[in-house]
Design an enzyme around this catalytic site. Structure first.
Site, mmCIF file in Angstrom:
data_model
loop_
_atom_site.group_PDB
_atom_site.id
_atom_site.type_symbol
_atom_site.label_atom_id
_atom_site.label_comp_id
_atom_site.label_asym_id
_atom_site.label_seq_id
_atom_site.Cartn_x
_atom_site.Cartn_y
_atom_site.Cartn_z
ATOM 1 N N HIS A 246 -5.257 7.931 2.922
ATOM 2 C CA HIS A 246 -4.114 8.515 2.165
ATOM 3 C C HIS A 246 -4.802 9.123 0.889
ATOM 4 C CE1 HIS A 246 -1.168 5.603 3.963
ATOM 5 N NE2 HIS A 246 -2.179 4.693 3.693
HETATM 6 O O1 RIB Z 1 0.386 3.697 -0.043
HETATM 7 C C1 RIB Z 1 -1.157 4.211 -0.407
HETATM 8 C C2 RIB Z 1 -1.450 4.090 -1.785
HETATM 9 O O2 RIB Z 1 -1.343 2.718 -2.144
HETATM 10 C C3 RIB Z 1 -3.028 4.480 -1.781
HETATM 11 O O3 RIB Z 1 -3.255 5.230 -3.097
HETATM 12 C C4 RIB Z 1 -3.731 3.235 -1.886
HETATM 13 O O4 RIB Z 1 -5.027 3.056 -2.448
HETATM 14 C C5 RIB Z 1 -2.545 2.446 -2.676
HETATM 15 O O5 RIB Z 1 -3.080 2.582 -3.857
#
Ligand code: RIB
Ligand code: CA
Length: 317
Positions: A246
């Site tokens: 992500h």
């Molecule tokens: O939903 C994904 C996010 O939440 C990313 O930033 C992961 O590291 C968590 O922080």
């Protein structure tokens, strides 16, 4: 070539680590500072993890610790929080202990003051890359309103037009501090939201993780292992071929804008819904008639994104 000045706000975190790899492997970005916040783990752990990763990736930048809790909601109890099953009890896939204790420590100021210092001292406008709950960003906006005009944009990983990963319609970074997110989305700073709509397709396969190990020396091997548990979870729970990176997407976009397709629309944050508090209400069809306030990522080029990591890790071969 002028480097783009950026600040990163992170809750390191497995995917935060891979985002930092892209920064470390690029000569296009001028990383001014890193600030840390609670999220994937306690702010103590995310800070220690960030210091360790800075030394692993040879990122010699000031690091400051930020918020330990959301602005309104109660602090997260990490003794029972589900994130530890995703990012490991140490926040680094349970292999953080294979890295040396960090030599450097945090600078002697709170995160928002380091943000303000870096932005004030920069000749160019600064891009804020947020890959964590938005508590520090919201606090910065409230504490230093006069510096808003020196922020180029906020490139945040978070939210979702459709779906969620913290309940059925809430994404974790927004859901962990919806009130802070509201402050950020209602601000007049240009915003790019790298949402689950695009990031959920940004998985890394086992072969691609192996390529990071093969091309990155001992650092590459550690990065591959750091993603192991995170990858197992995504395979088991999400039926995906591997870990979802992500947090890399906003950084990848700074390096190559063609990696993401956006739509420009009005986004608000639901604060009162019993089951939807923290949902990024994304007005794709312009039902509200309100002017667009956010660029929302709807599609990403997964292979281009993954190849950026394999290229970046070659720096450490
Ligand atoms: O939903 C994904 C996010 O939440 C990313 O930033 C992961 O590291 C968590 O922080
Ligand atoms: Ca994160």
């Amino acid at each position: 070539m002028l480097k783009r000045p950026i600040i990163m706000d992170v809750d390191t975190g497995v995917d935060d680590t891979l985002a930092l790899l892209l920064v470390a492997g690029s000569d296009k970005l001028d990383l001014k500072a890193i600030t840390t916040v609670f999220g994937n783990s306690s702010v103590e752990d995310t800070t220690k993890n960030t210091l360790k990763i800075c030394e692993l990736l040879k990122l010699d930048v000031p690091v400051a610790a930020g918020a330990y809790r959301p602005v309104i909601d109660p602090p997260i109890d990490y003794s029972v929080a589900p994130m530890v099953d995703i990012h490991g009890r140490d926040g680094l896939g349970n292999v953080g202990n294979r890295l040396p204790e960090p030599v450097k420590t945090v600078v002697d100021m709170p995160a928002v003051d380091l943000m303000a210092k870096a932005i004030r001292e920069s000749e160019e406008k600064v891009t804020i890359v947020a890959t964590a709950p938005l508590t520090n960003i919201a606090t910065f906006i409230m504490a230093y309103p006069e510096l808003r005009s020196k922020v180029e944009c906020i490139a945040l990983m978070g939210g979702a037009a459709f779906g969620g990963n913290m309940g059925f319609s809430v994404e974790a970074n927004i859901g962990h501090d919806p009130d802070a997110a509201k402050i950020v989305f209602m601000s007049d700073i240009p915003k790019y939201m790298f949402s689950l709509d695009a990031t959920m397709g940004c998985f890394i396969t086992d072969d691609e993780r192996q390529a990071i190990a093969d091309n990155g020396g001992e650092t590459g091997v550690w990065l591959k292992d750091c993603m192991q548990q995170y990858s197992d979870i995504y395979k088991a729970l999400g039926g995906l071929p591997g870990a979802v990176l992500h947090d890399s997407l906003p950084v990848a976009w700074l390096l190559d804008e063609s990696v993401v397709e956006f739509t420009h629309c009005y986004v608000d944050v639901e604060l009162k819904g019993v089951k939807t508090r923290g949902c990024t209400v994304t007005d794709l069809a312009n039902y509200t008639g309100k002017a667009p306030n956010t660029y929302v990522s709807m599609k990403a080029d997964r292979e281009k994104l993954i190849n950026m990591h394999i290229e970046a890790v070659k720096k450490f071969k």
